[in-house]
Scaffold this motif. Structure first.
Motif, PDB file in Angstrom:
ATOM      1  N   ASP A 221      37.621   7.167   2.030  1.00  0.00           N
ATOM      2  CA  ASP A 221      36.794   7.773   0.994  1.00  0.00           C
ATOM      3  C   ASP A 221      36.784   6.896  -0.255  1.00  0.00           C
ATOM      4  N   ILE A 222      37.891   6.162  -0.466  1.00  0.00           N
ATOM      5  CA  ILE A 222      38.074   5.334  -1.653  1.00  0.00           C
ATOM      6  C   ILE A 222      38.462   3.918  -1.230  1.00  0.00           C
ATOM      7  N   LEU A 223      37.754   2.917  -1.756  1.00  0.00           N
ATOM      8  CA  LEU A 223      38.177   1.523  -1.647  1.00  0.00           C
ATOM      9  C   LEU A 223      38.436   1.028  -3.065  1.00  0.00           C
ATOM     10  N   HIS A 224      39.689   0.741  -3.377  1.00  0.00           N
ATOM     11  CA  HIS A 224      40.071   0.337  -4.730  1.00  0.00           C
ATOM     12  C   HIS A 224      40.566  -1.098  -4.663  1.00  0.00           C
ATOM     13  N   GLY A 225      39.789  -2.028  -5.240  1.00  0.00           N
ATOM     14  CA  GLY A 225      40.159  -3.431  -5.253  1.00  0.00           C
ATOM     15  C   GLY A 225      40.881  -3.812  -6.529  1.00  0.00           C
ATOM     16  N   HIS A 226      41.919  -4.637  -6.391  1.00  0.00           N
ATOM     17  CA  HIS A 226      42.754  -5.044  -7.527  1.00  0.00           C
ATOM     18  C   HIS A 226      42.766  -6.566  -7.619  1.00  0.00           C
ATOM     19  N   GLY A 227      42.498  -7.102  -8.815  1.00  0.00           N
ATOM     20  CA  GLY A 227      42.392  -8.539  -8.968  1.00  0.00           C
ATOM     21  C   GLY A 227      41.051  -9.032  -8.443  1.00  0.00           C
ATOM     22  N   ALA A 228      40.731 -10.308  -8.748  1.00  0.00           N
ATOM     23  CA  ALA A 228      39.406 -10.829  -8.425  1.00  0.00           C
ATOM     24  C   ALA A 228      39.107 -10.793  -6.931  1.00  0.00           C
ATOM     25  N   LYS A 229      40.017 -11.309  -6.108  1.00  0.00           N
ATOM     26  CA  LYS A 229      39.773 -11.341  -4.666  1.00  0.00           C
ATOM     27  C   LYS A 229      39.805  -9.941  -4.058  1.00  0.00           C
ATOM     28  N   GLY A 230      40.771  -9.130  -4.461  1.00  0.00           N
ATOM     29  CA  GLY A 230      40.822  -7.764  -3.956  1.00  0.00           C
ATOM     30  C   GLY A 230      39.597  -6.973  -4.359  1.00  0.00           C
ATOM     31  N   GLY A 231      39.138  -7.199  -5.603  1.00  0.00           N
ATOM     32  CA  GLY A 231      37.945  -6.515  -6.070  1.00  0.00           C
ATOM     33  C   GLY A 231      36.715  -6.907  -5.286  1.00  0.00           C
TER      34      GLY A 231
END
Length: 391
Positions: free
Chosen positions: A96-106
């Motif tokens: 339900d949620i995709l939460h990206g962290h940092g440039a590559k994760g985002g």
């Protein structure tokens, strides 16, 4: 009480090292304890035994599992393989949620999330910069390219979560005012981290703990330590704890300056274990967003001396005497000397404990982020379909 409608949440980030990894672990545990199902997608080529042990600790809270695949720091053709493999793995988990962290994760979270939406999956796409690409300069071609990519990805983003006001202001200055929803939610640490860590009888005067790379300022720490000894006029003691690509350089720097016996180096360990080795924590970074090490040290009742970068002044206070000019070893040394020589320096300078805990507890952070998740995900949560070709 468990939430009546659990969410399926996946966090994407590149390197399982440092503050982002800590942030995700805290969120995963907090939300799993509330009854939500959480998973992690991250790089398989970084980290070592210490990070493996941290993964082992968090696995019981990862109902959606842990997916590790090669994700390089720089942009290149290999990213296509990571995106395709990540897409297949994430699609099967129906988040339900995709939460990206940092440039590559985002980038992973938002591109994969958008591909899922084209294929009739309704998933919320969030991005937390955590500094990351915001460390680039607009004066360079690479910086301008990165900021252009950040701007484009706003069209693939449902919400941007900034971990400090500095990060939000930097994003606006370098990328532009966000054209999508954005929230300021401070990093937080768990209640158990607010127990005092007392110094051992043989504790050193100063501790550096973190990645061993110039961005974090280990070279400034070594230089400032030597200058502090000259200011005070007597030998002092210090310790450097961490791993990183420039470890050998810093070891040579210490030996060349005759500091090898007074600065000890140890491999990465848990921050609270490291705090017992020292009376003062020094954070000499050249750039930061909202560093966990400052929060952890203050929660453990350790005096913190830090560069005035990123969100650190939002923690210590804008005009705090514990702040040194960024990249300035002499300024850092003067604060270190004051901490050693001025009576009751820490009691007068460090933030008030109760106010600090109210602002920077994991419970506050996780509740704010869950409210945002809830506002972005329509009911019912799992099994929804998006309208065709929703970007």
């Amino acid at each position: 009480m468990p939430d009546p409608q659990p969410l399926r949440i996946i966090h994407c980030f590149r390197s399982p090292i440092g503050g982002i990894f800590r942030h995700v672990r805290d969120l995963a545990e907090a939300h799993a304890r509330q009854g939500h199902e959480v998973g992690i997608v991250c790089d398989s080529t970084t980290g070592g035994h210490y990070e493996d042990a941290l993964f082992d600790e968090i696995r019981p809270f990862l109902a959606l599992g842990l997916v590790r695949l090669p994700i390089r720091r720089s942009i290149g053709p290999a990213d296509l393989g990571a995106l395709w493999r990540g897409y297949k793995e994430i699609r099967s988990l129906q988040p339900d949620i995709l939460h990206g962290h940092g440039a590559k994760g985002g980038a992973l979270a938002r591109i994969i999330g958008s591909a899922l939406r084209v294929n009739r999956y309704c998933v919320a796409r969030l991005y937390s910069p955590h500094g990351g690409s915001l460390h680039y300069s607009r004066a360079t071609l690479s910086g301008r390219t990165v900021f252009l990519l950040e701007r484009f990805q706003e069209y693939l983003t449902d919400a941007i979560v900034f971990v400090c006001d500095f990060e939000r202001r930097t994003y606006r200055a370098k990328v532009g005012r966000p054209r999508t929803r954005n929230e300021l939610i401070y990093n937080g640490i768990d209640d158990r981290d607010f127990d005092t860590v007392y110094a051992r009888p043989d504790a050193v005067d100063f501790l550096y703990i973190g990645m061993l790379r110039d961005l974090k300022g280990p070279d400034l720490f070594i230089d400032a330590f030597a200058r502090t000894e000259r200011i005070i006029g007597k030998p002092l003691s210090a310790m450097m704890i961490g791993d990183g690509p420039q470890r050998d350089e810093y070891e040579r720097m210490m030996l060349e300056r005759g500091l090898g016996r007074r600065i000890e180096m140890l491999p990465a360990m848990k921050a609270r274990d490291a705090f017992a080795f020292t009376r003062n924590v020094v954070v000499p970074s050249r750039a930061e967003s909202m560093p966990y090490i400052v929060l952890e040290a203050l929660a453990a009742r350790k005096p913190v001396i830090a560069s005035s970068v990123g969100g650190i002044p939002e923690i210590l206070g804008t005009n705090s005497a514990a702040l040194a000019a960024a990249g300035d070893a002499q300024s850092l040394a003067e604060v270190m000397a004051a901490a050693m020589t001025e009576k009751d320096w820490a009691a007068k300078i460090m933030p008030e404990a109760d106010a600090f805990k109210a602002a920077f507890a994991t419970s506050t952070m996780s509740a704010s982020i869950m409210r945002l998740y809830r506002q972005l995900v329509p009911e019912p949560a799992t099994g929804r379909e998006a309208s065709p070709n929703t970007p």
